[in-house]
Design an enzyme around this catalytic site. Structure first.
Site, PDB file in Angstrom:
ATOM      1  N   THR A   1      41.716  50.734  33.231  1.00 46.96           N
ATOM      2  CA  THR A   1      41.110  52.066  33.117  1.00 46.96           C
ATOM      3  C   THR A   1      39.754  51.861  34.049  1.00 46.96           C
ATOM      4  OG1 THR A   1      41.814  52.422  31.046  1.00 46.96           O
ATOM      5  CG2 THR A   1      39.986  53.871  32.016  1.00 46.96           C
TER       6      THR A   1
ATOM      7  N   HIS B   1      35.793  46.413  41.916  1.00 49.44           N
ATOM      8  CA  HIS B   1      36.773  46.992  42.370  1.00 49.44           C
ATOM      9  C   HIS B   1      36.236  48.619  42.584  1.00 49.44           C
ATOM     10  CE1 HIS B   1      40.564  48.521  42.850  1.00 49.44           C
ATOM     11  NE2 HIS B   1      40.726  49.769  41.689  1.00 49.44           N
TER      12      HIS B   1
END
Ligand code: A3D
Length: 324
Positions: free
Chosen positions: A120, A176
């Site tokens: 997530t 990320h």
């Protein structure tokens, strides 16, 4: 043959594709869990009906009941909102923290010996949250992003050169997001550095496309975000753990001094085995590479602070009391 039990929380695009790949590769019995009634059950049934054609024997079940994750060897967290066009991963922070925090607590109670892979977004912060709220040691909670970011870069380089993507080696570290750190010195083909194949401008373009790869897909898909390659990334990590492979992969880990960084989650190479993270591998980085990694970590640290302000690291007692 007895297969290890893997639970996948969230039966959306990434979760269901991950369950499908785990089953196809014969890696696990899979329990798929989603809050939407019928979704996980339907996806699991559909995957199961492929078993006679594909020849896999693992069981795939779907449920809304978190208690079904009991005794999982590995829990993969894909529950949460995905990006919409124009959104950054960071825009998902508060909404997904409200989903991942309680899930981490449930994992700690229902599958206390499990290893956890978080998918997530915003990824690095969600891994930190899962560590805090599960109370698990850092060896047992990690995030998937570097495998995907590295695979994207490998695919882009291979396309440009017209060669097989498996021939390209690279390493993308850092968060990320926009500040991910593709390492040019660790990018090579058949032992020859990437700058003997491509010029600097071409390499920089491919690095930038890798940083923007998620957004490129969000734009093209118009609904939802990437899921085939992300699921492949998770399953590569799952395979290394379940097979005790001691494979070195770029993953998101909580650092305690490695690379001069502490109390932050960030993408680094690590060796994965049956206990989770065997060890973080410290590459010899140049001053510039180290600075890029630190800048990336600072961005994650700011978001961790935002979660502190939101009080997201504190246990939600209502959920603790209502545990199934
Ligand atoms: P999507 O297809 O919307 O699936 C998410 C699923 O989570 C839905 O089916 C929801 O019903 C379910 N869900 C929501 N809350 C809960 C809950 N409390 N318990 C169980 N299930 C719940 O999204 P997706 O599968 O495309 O993406 C899932 C997440 O992964 C998003 O946050 C993405 O941004 C993220 N993602 C990360 C990467 C990385 O490389 C890190 C790549 C792709 C997607």
């Amino acid at each position: 043959m007895t297969l290890p039990k893997v639970s996948v929380i969230g039966a959306g695009q990434v979760g269901s594709t991950t369950a499908h790949l785990l089953a196809l590769k014969g890696l696990a019995d899979v329990t798929l869990i989603d809050v939407v009634d019928g979704l996980a059950q339907g996806k699991a049934l559909d995957i199961t009906q492929a078993s006679p054609i594909e020849g896999f024997g693992g069981r795939v079940q779907g449920t809304t009941d978190y208690a079904a994750m009991a005794d999982s060897r590995l829990v993969i967290v894909t529950a949460g909102l995905a990006r919409k066009p124009g959104m950054s991963r960071d825009d998902l922070l508060a909404a997904n923290a409200a989903i991942v925090g309680p899930i981490a607590e449930r994992i700690s109670r229902l599958a206390p010996d499990a290893i956890v892979i978080v998918v997530t977004n915003p990824l690095d912060v969600m891994v930190a949250l899962a560590i805090k709220r599960s109370g698990f040691p850092r060896q047992r909670v990690m995030g998937m992003a570097g495998v995907l970011d590295s695979a994207r870069l490998r695919a882009f380089i291979a396309q440009q050169l017209g060669i097989a993507s498996t021939e390209v080696e690279t390493m993308v570290l850092g968060s990320h997001g926009d500040l991910m750190v593709p390492l040019k010195r660790f990018t090579q083909l058949k032992g020859k550095p990437i700058d003997t194949w491509l010029n600097d401008a071409q390499i920089e373009d491919l690095f930038q496309r890798t940083k923007d790869a998620g957004a490129e897909l969000v734009r093209l898909l118009k609904q939802g975000s990437a899921f085939y390659a992300p699921a492949s990334g998770v399953v590569e990590m799952a395979g290394a753990i379940l097979g005790d492979a001691h494979k070195i992969l770029p993953i998101c880990a909580w650092l305690e001094g490695e690379y001069g960084l502490r109390d932050v989650c960030i993408g680094v190479p690590a060796q994965l085995g049956s206990r989770g993270i065997d060890r973080v591998i410290e590459l010899e980085l140049t001053v510039q590479e180290r600075q890029a990694l630190s800048a990336s970590a600072e961005q994650v640290r700011i978001m961790i602070q935002q979660l502190v302000v939101l009080d997201a690291f504190r246990s939600n007692n209502a959920i603790m009391e209502n545990k199934p």
